[in-house]
Design a protein around this motif. Structure first.
Motif, PDB file in Angstrom:
ATOM      1  N   PRO A  15      59.754  47.595 104.478  1.00 35.67           N
ATOM      2  CA  PRO A  15      58.857  48.692 104.105  1.00 35.67           C
ATOM      3  C   PRO A  15      58.740  49.759 105.189  1.00 35.67           C
ATOM      4  CG  PRO A  15      57.856  46.582 103.605  1.00 35.67           C
ATOM      5  CD  PRO A  15      59.063  46.297 104.449  1.00 35.67           C
ATOM      6  N   ASN A  56      52.779  46.883 101.963  1.00 28.29           N
ATOM      7  CA  ASN A  56      52.932  46.452 103.356  1.00 28.29           C
ATOM      8  C   ASN A  56      51.818  45.493 103.762  1.00 28.29           C
ATOM      9  OD1 ASN A  56      54.353  46.251 105.718  1.00 28.29           O
ATOM     10  ND2 ASN A  56      54.167  48.404 106.294  1.00 28.29           N
ATOM     11  N   SER A  86      55.053  52.319  98.412  1.00 29.93           N
ATOM     12  CA  SER A  86      55.239  52.592  99.833  1.00 29.93           C
ATOM     13  C   SER A  86      55.211  54.093 100.120  1.00 29.93           C
ATOM     14  CB  SER A  86      56.571  51.987 100.297  1.00 29.93           C
ATOM     15  OG  SER A  86      56.835  52.311 101.635  1.00 29.93           O
TER      16      SER A  86
END
Length: 489
Positions: free
Chosen positions: A282, A148, A72
């Motif tokens: 996220p 994501n 992320s």
């Protein structure tokens, strides 16, 4: 696509997949409990799965969650590091799986004897395969969360749930009993893991151009960050599985069946909250990296308020209709699950908050603080289970879960408040209004509960509660129907 649209889109995909997974879980629970297995067989199956969950945490550690956190982060700043991260984590996982599964394969008979049930040995032997395939099933879901790309996570989960149902029922019908059901889990998770790893390799790993050099210290930081995540996951297993194991150690397989059934129903009810938490978490890592903490606070407060708007009334209604629901759907043999479910209704509210909060703290970089809190409450839960199960039976296990999880939720909320400066007064007023709506709904359901004599009347009582709740929610201004239609559409 703005953040809100991205969250809504991810939530829809995750919720659909979670709905498929939970529907398949509910069907499996219903078919096994109602028609295919007696309480002893049902309890033996899920006692084994509880033991294997403890084994699996040693194999998984916190590598998947640590990968998701750094994916992320580096997806924004240095995408070339991602292939290196993926290779590192896979090598760590293979090493851990080799050690843990090798030990289980060598000592499964001794473990069964130590836990007081030598008949569990074949289940634990098959559990070697269960641990391997479920490890990669879960890993692929978490990895997609880090990217994501929640649609892929959703697909893996849905495939696992649907195929598990198909093969578990088929193997039991072939005469393999509870062991056949466990083998059905193995086949279902193997198919899901194969799909997830294939997509992860071709759609992600191969699409990133690897950086010429692996950033110095990154593999070490990834391993270090997995330590608190491992501690948290270990504590989660203590909360969610060790109580089931202890019920089997101290009581009977039928008692395990009653406790497991209550927990499975709570899992089914919690599916939407888990989907929302999986979706929004996220975004906190991305927004912290870009300094948009006010936006993160707004997302969290809105999600928490709307989650409580659903789960406080839902838990209350479950307490009221628990007795007719259990006996009419699963049969009178499972009446021992009624008090368990009524107590665990409190856990439903607590776990809904946890589902929103826990992953978010990991992405905010507060995994260590959450691990300390989880470890402390898990130890307390373990101690309370040992104290209460022999004296109070399965009800004692449920009480221990609710008491210790209450402390954990308070600590989690405090940590979130430190990070995002939550508007406590505003949240308190919203919760007070939700409790008022819940009280009115409870009165309506309580008036018709004595009339429930069959499944149709049960559905009418539930429908009355839902309609009363919906009318009050709209009248109070909590929800704008036009906005709901626009989101659904």
């Amino acid at each position: 696509m703005n953040t809100r649209e991205h969250i809504v889109r991810g939530f829809k995909a995750t919720l659909v997949a979670r709905a498929i997974y939970m529907l398949s879980s509910a069907l499996l629970m219903f078919v096994l409990a109602r028609y295919l297995l007696d309480p002893d067989g049902y309890g033996a199956l899920y006692w084994t799965i509880g033991i294997l969950a403890v084994v699996q945490l040693c194999a998984d550690l916190g590598f998947g969650k640590s990968l998701a956190r750094y994916v992320s982060e580096y997806n924004e700043s240095d995408p070339g590091q991602i292939p290196h991260l993926l290779r590192t984590v896979v090598s760590y996982k293979l090493a851990a799986l080799g050690v843990v599964c090798g030990a289980l394969l060598l000592f499964y008979e001794q473990i069964a004897v130590f836990l007081g049930d030598p008949n569990a040995a074949p289940f634990l032997a098959a559990g070697v395969l269960y641990v391997i395939v479920n490890s990669f099933n879960v890993f692929s879901q978490i990895a997609f969360q880090g990217f994501n790309r929640l649609g892929y996570s959703a697909a893996v989960q849905a495939i696992g749930g649907a195929t598990r149902l198909l093969f578990a029922v088929a193997f039991v019908l072939l005469g393999l009993g509870a062991l056949g059901a466990l083998l059905g889990y193995v086949v279902g998770y193997a198919i899901a893991a194969t799909f997830g790893l294939t997509v992860l390799y071709f759609q992600f790993y191969r699409t990133y151009e690897p950086a010429e050099t692996y950033e110095e210290g990154l593999s070490r930081r990834l391993a270090e960050y997995s330590v608190p995540l491992t501690a948290t996951r270990s504590a989660n297993v203590v909360d969610k599985q060790i109580d089931t194991v202890l019920v089997g150690v101290f009581l009977t397989p039928a008692a395990v069946a009653f406790y497991t059934l209550g927990k499975q129903i709570t899992d089914f009810v919690l599916a939407p909250a888990e989907s929302l938490g999986f979706t929004i978490s996220p975004n906190f890592g991305e927004q912290k990296a870009t300094g948009k903490l006010e936006q993160a606070r707004e997302i969290y407060e809105t999600s928490l308020t709307h989650t409580m708007l659903v789960y406080i009334p839902a838990a209350t209604g479950l307490v009221i209709v628990a007795e007719p629901f259990i006996t009419m759907v699963f049969g009178a043999d499972y009446a021992g699950a009624v008090p368990v479910l009524q107590i665990l209704a409190g856990f439903i509210v607590l776990q809904a908050i946890t589902n929103l909060t826990s992953d978010s703290l990991d992405y905010l970089g507060r995994a260590r603080a959450r691990a300390v809190a989880k470890g402390g409450t898990a130890a307390a839960n373990f101690g309370l289970n040992i104290l209460l199960i022999p004296t109070m039976g399965v009800v004692g296990a449920a009480i221990a879960t609710v008491l210790t999880h209450s402390v954990y939720v308070v600590v989690n909320l405090y940590i979130v408040h430190l990070e995002l400066s939550l508007r406590v007064g505003r949240l308190a007023r919203s919760i007070a209004l939700i409790c008022t709506i819940t009280a009115a709904m409870a009165v309506a359901v309580s008036l018709v509960t004595p009339l429930i004599s069959n499944v149709v009347m049960l559905l009418i009582a539930i429908g009355l509660g839902a309609c009363t709740w919906a009318a009050l929610v709209i009248a109070s201004g909590f929800v704008d129907p036009r906005e709901v239609r626009s989101i659904i559409g």
